[in-house]
Design a protein around this motif. Structure first.
Motif, PDB file in Angstrom:
ATOM      1  N   TYR A 100     -41.494 -11.770  -1.138  1.00 27.47           N
ATOM      2  CA  TYR A 100     -40.644 -12.378  -2.164  1.00 27.47           C
ATOM      3  C   TYR A 100     -40.096 -11.312  -3.113  1.00 27.47           C
ATOM      4  CZ  TYR A 100     -42.514 -16.815  -0.518  1.00 27.47           C
ATOM      5  OH  TYR A 100     -42.857 -17.889   0.265  1.00 27.47           O
ATOM      6  N   TYR A 104     -36.156 -10.431  -3.527  1.00 31.14           N
ATOM      7  CA  TYR A 104     -35.543 -10.431  -4.850  1.00 31.14           C
ATOM      8  C   TYR A 104     -34.716  -9.161  -5.053  1.00 31.14           C
ATOM      9  CZ  TYR A 104     -35.113 -10.168  -9.918  1.00 31.14           C
ATOM     10  OH  TYR A 104     -34.609 -10.036 -11.199  1.00 31.14           O
ATOM     11  N   TYR A 107     -31.549  -9.239  -2.815  1.00 26.29           N
ATOM     12  CA  TYR A 107     -30.533 -10.158  -3.332  1.00 26.29           C
ATOM     13  C   TYR A 107     -29.863  -9.585  -4.586  1.00 26.29           C
ATOM     14  CZ  TYR A 107     -31.869 -13.903  -0.112  1.00 26.29           C
ATOM     15  OH  TYR A 107     -32.098 -14.669   1.002  1.00 26.29           O
ATOM     16  N   ASP A 114     -28.065 -16.192  -7.563  1.00 27.51           N
ATOM     17  CA  ASP A 114     -28.719 -17.484  -7.352  1.00 27.51           C
ATOM     18  C   ASP A 114     -29.883 -17.363  -6.375  1.00 27.51           C
ATOM     19  OD1 ASP A 114     -26.973 -18.700  -9.105  1.00 27.51           O
ATOM     20  OD2 ASP A 114     -25.636 -19.451  -7.527  1.00 27.51           O
ATOM     21  N   GLU A 115     -29.654 -16.637  -5.277  1.00 24.68           N
ATOM     22  CA  GLU A 115     -30.716 -16.440  -4.295  1.00 24.68           C
ATOM     23  C   GLU A 115     -31.864 -15.637  -4.903  1.00 24.68           C
ATOM     24  OE1 GLU A 115     -27.545 -16.117  -3.754  1.00 24.68           O
ATOM     25  OE2 GLU A 115     -27.018 -17.234  -1.949  1.00 24.68           O
ATOM     26  N   ASP A 117     -32.769 -15.548  -8.044  1.00 22.87           N
ATOM     27  CA  ASP A 117     -33.500 -16.440  -8.947  1.00 22.87           C
ATOM     28  C   ASP A 117     -34.389 -17.413  -8.171  1.00 22.87           C
ATOM     29  OD1 ASP A 117     -32.303 -15.208 -11.108  1.00 22.87           O
ATOM     30  OD2 ASP A 117     -30.772 -16.765 -11.369  1.00 22.87           O
ATOM     31  N   ARG A 118     -33.868 -17.921  -7.064  1.00 23.87           N
ATOM     32  CA  ARG A 118     -34.633 -18.863  -6.245  1.00 23.87           C
ATOM     33  C   ARG A 118     -35.876 -18.176  -5.659  1.00 23.87           C
ATOM     34  NH1 ARG A 118     -30.474 -21.404  -4.429  1.00 23.87           N
ATOM     35  NH2 ARG A 118     -29.957 -19.945  -2.777  1.00 23.87           N
ATOM     36  N   VAL A 119     -35.719 -16.951  -5.173  1.00 21.02           N
ATOM     37  CA  VAL A 119     -36.849 -16.203  -4.612  1.00 21.02           C
ATOM     38  C   VAL A 119     -37.857 -15.864  -5.704  1.00 21.02           C
ATOM     39  CG1 VAL A 119     -37.476 -13.983  -3.579  1.00 21.02           C
ATOM     40  CG2 VAL A 119     -35.621 -15.307  -2.621  1.00 21.02           C
ATOM     41  N   ALA A 121     -38.461 -17.577  -8.380  1.00 16.38           N
ATOM     42  CA  ALA A 121     -39.181 -18.815  -8.695  1.00 16.38           C
ATOM     43  C   ALA A 121     -40.251 -19.102  -7.627  1.00 16.38           C
ATOM     44  CB  ALA A 121     -38.201 -19.983  -8.797  1.00 16.38           C
ATOM     45  N   SER A 122     -39.918 -18.875  -6.381  1.00 14.44           N
ATOM     46  CA  SER A 122     -40.903 -19.058  -5.302  1.00 14.44           C
ATOM     47  C   SER A 122     -42.056 -18.084  -5.461  1.00 14.44           C
ATOM     48  CB  SER A 122     -40.246 -18.843  -3.933  1.00 14.44           C
ATOM     49  OG  SER A 122     -39.275 -19.805  -3.686  1.00 14.44           O
ATOM     50  N   ARG A 125     -44.330 -19.308  -8.300  1.00 13.33           N
ATOM     51  CA  ARG A 125     -45.144 -20.458  -7.878  1.00 13.33           C
ATOM     52  C   ARG A 125     -46.299 -20.004  -6.978  1.00 13.33           C
ATOM     53  NH1 ARG A 125     -40.160 -22.902  -7.369  1.00 13.33           N
ATOM     54  NH2 ARG A 125     -40.084 -22.533  -5.142  1.00 13.33           N
TER      55      ARG A 125
END
Length: 130
Positions: A100, A104, A107, A114-115, A117-119, A121-122, A125
């Motif tokens: 991840y 990040y 990207y 956007d990608e 940020d999504r990674v 967040a993953s 988590r």
């Protein structure tokens, strides 16, 4: 009773042999990654890629090898190839947290906010769940 003892001895022998084979594979895998690490430290990225590709030709479902190949591709600025390998690694083992982080960075390099940020967040988590 004798047959039962012979059967139990054979089962123990088979388990022992299986365990030894497993340990040998782990050792071979560890030394394989040590060689790759040495190549990377020496700047021999093409040699590291060749070793990883050879390893993946024998076991395509090795998430760590896909991840290492993706990280090397990132070092070589082969970003699309890096993304492909890292995504493959995640498909095999979604718990590899370092993937991840690498995704990040890639990207971000590509300007895909956007990608990224999504990674991120993953990653957060997964990090919290451990």
């Amino acid at each position: 009773m004798t047959l039962l003892l012979i059967g139990a001895a054979l089962v123990i022998l088979l388990i022992s042999i299986s365990f030894l084979v497993y340990i040998k594979r782990l050792h071979r895998s560890a030394s394989h990654f040590q060689t790759i690490g040495e190549y990377v430290q020496q700047g021999k990225l093409d040699e590291a890629v060749a070793v990883l590709k050879e390893s993946l030709s024998r076991n395509h479902f090795n998430a760590e090898a896909h991840a290492a190949l993706g990280m090397i591709y990132n070092k070589k600025d082969l970003l699309d190839d890096a993304l492909t390998e890292l995504k493959t690694a995640l498909t095999i083992n979604p718990d590899l947290i370092s993937i991840y982080q690498e995704l990040y960075l890639i990207y971000k390099k590509k300007g895909m906010e956007d990608e990224a940020d999504r990674v991120l967040a993953s990653y957060e988590r997964l990090k919290e769940s451990k």
